[in-house]
Design a protein around this motif. Structure first.
Motif, PDB file in Angstrom:
ATOM      1  N   LEU A  66       0.840  -1.192   0.000  1.00 34.96           N
ATOM      2  CA  LEU A  66       0.000   0.000   0.000  1.00 34.96           C
ATOM      3  C   LEU A  66       0.874   1.240   0.000  1.00 34.96           C
ATOM      4  N   ASP A  67       0.482   2.257  -0.762  1.00 31.76           N
ATOM      5  CA  ASP A  67       1.035   3.602  -0.655  1.00 31.76           C
ATOM      6  C   ASP A  67      -0.051   4.430   0.008  1.00 31.76           C
ATOM      7  N   ILE A  68       0.278   5.053   1.121  1.00 35.55           N
ATOM      8  CA  ILE A  68      -0.729   5.809   1.867  1.00 35.55           C
ATOM      9  C   ILE A  68      -0.282   7.253   2.041  1.00 35.55           C
ATOM     10  N   THR A  75       0.696  15.964   7.777  1.00 38.86           N
ATOM     11  CA  THR A  75       1.803  15.848   6.837  1.00 38.86           C
ATOM     12  C   THR A  75       2.306  14.409   6.788  1.00 38.86           C
ATOM     13  N   ARG A  76       3.085  14.133   5.758  1.00 38.50           N
ATOM     14  CA  ARG A  76       3.718  12.814   5.642  1.00 38.50           C
ATOM     15  C   ARG A  76       4.519  12.517   6.899  1.00 38.50           C
ATOM     16  N   HIS A  94      13.279   7.645   2.362  1.00 37.46           N
ATOM     17  CA  HIS A  94      13.593   8.160   1.031  1.00 37.46           C
ATOM     18  C   HIS A  94      13.135   9.606   0.888  1.00 37.46           C
ATOM     19  N   ARG A  95      13.087  10.338   2.012  1.00 33.70           N
ATOM     20  CA  ARG A  95      12.718  11.753   1.977  1.00 33.70           C
ATOM     21  C   ARG A  95      13.915  12.562   1.477  1.00 33.70           C
ATOM     22  N   ASN A  96      13.608  13.596   0.700  1.00 34.14           N
ATOM     23  CA  ASN A  96      14.634  14.467   0.138  1.00 34.14           C
ATOM     24  C   ASN A  96      14.568  15.847   0.775  1.00 34.14           C
ATOM     25  N   VAL A 115       4.655   5.653   3.033  1.00 30.56           N
ATOM     26  CA  VAL A 115       3.946   6.865   3.423  1.00 30.56           C
ATOM     27  C   VAL A 115       4.450   7.969   2.504  1.00 30.56           C
ATOM     28  N   CYS A 116       3.533   8.501   1.708  1.00 34.93           N
ATOM     29  CA  CYS A 116       3.867   9.513   0.705  1.00 34.93           C
ATOM     30  C   CYS A 116       3.274  10.859   1.105  1.00 34.93           C
ATOM     31  N   ARG A 117       3.744  11.904   0.459  1.00 37.52           N
ATOM     32  CA  ARG A 117       3.139  13.211   0.692  1.00 37.52           C
ATOM     33  C   ARG A 117       1.768  13.244   0.038  1.00 37.52           C
ATOM     34  N   ALA A 118       0.812  13.844   0.728  1.00 36.51           N
ATOM     35  CA  ALA A 118      -0.530  14.025   0.170  1.00 36.51           C
ATOM     36  C   ALA A 118      -0.487  15.164  -0.842  1.00 36.51           C
ATOM     37  N   GLU A 119      -1.480  15.188  -1.705  1.00 32.15           N
ATOM     38  CA  GLU A 119      -1.556  16.226  -2.747  1.00 32.15           C
ATOM     39  C   GLU A 119      -1.503  17.629  -2.142  1.00 32.15           C
TER      40      GLU A 119
END
Length: 123
Positions: A66-68, A75-76, A94-96, A115-119
């Motif tokens: 899952l990508d959430i 925030t992420r 893997h945060r930049n 866990v990804c950044r939301a739009e």
């Protein structure tokens, strides 16, 4: 076109893992759920999650995960912290510096998810 009915997790402890994901997602366990059930359905999201007891241990990396993202303005990074407090662990960061990227985490049974950044964080 198809609709995905649910995503199924093979696991050792369906109730416990479903409870983690319930707390993570805000979903609800099926009303007939018992702690010793071999199958536990988590409902209330865009896709239901089904947890099924299997005898073998997880041995390799997930082929599906899952990508959430956060919701309600979190925030992420806040989600990563909240999920860690619920029992998830970070397996890859893997945060930049520019704010892009994601965090790979493991649920209590070692299933990978990102866990990804939301739009709303990208504007």
């Amino acid at each position: 076109m198809i609709d995905v009915h649910c995503v199924t997790f093979d696991c050792a402890q369906p109730y416990e893992l479903a409870t983690f994901w319930r707390d993570a997602t805000g979903g609800e366990l099926h009303p007939d759920t018992e702690k010793n059930d071999d199958e536990v359905l988590l409902q209330g999201g865009r896709v239901d999650l089904l947890f099924i007891r299997v005898p073998e241990d997880k041995a390799v990396k997930n082929r599906v995960h899952l990508d959430i993202t956060g919701s309600a303005g979190t925030t992420r990074d806040e989600e990563v912290e909240r999920l860690a407090d619920l029992g998830a662990t970070i397996s890859g960061d893997h945060r930049n510096p520019d704010g892009s990227g994601w965090v790979t985490m493991l649920d209590p049974e070692g299933n990978e998810f990102c866990v990804c950044r939301a739009e709303y964080e990208r504007v």
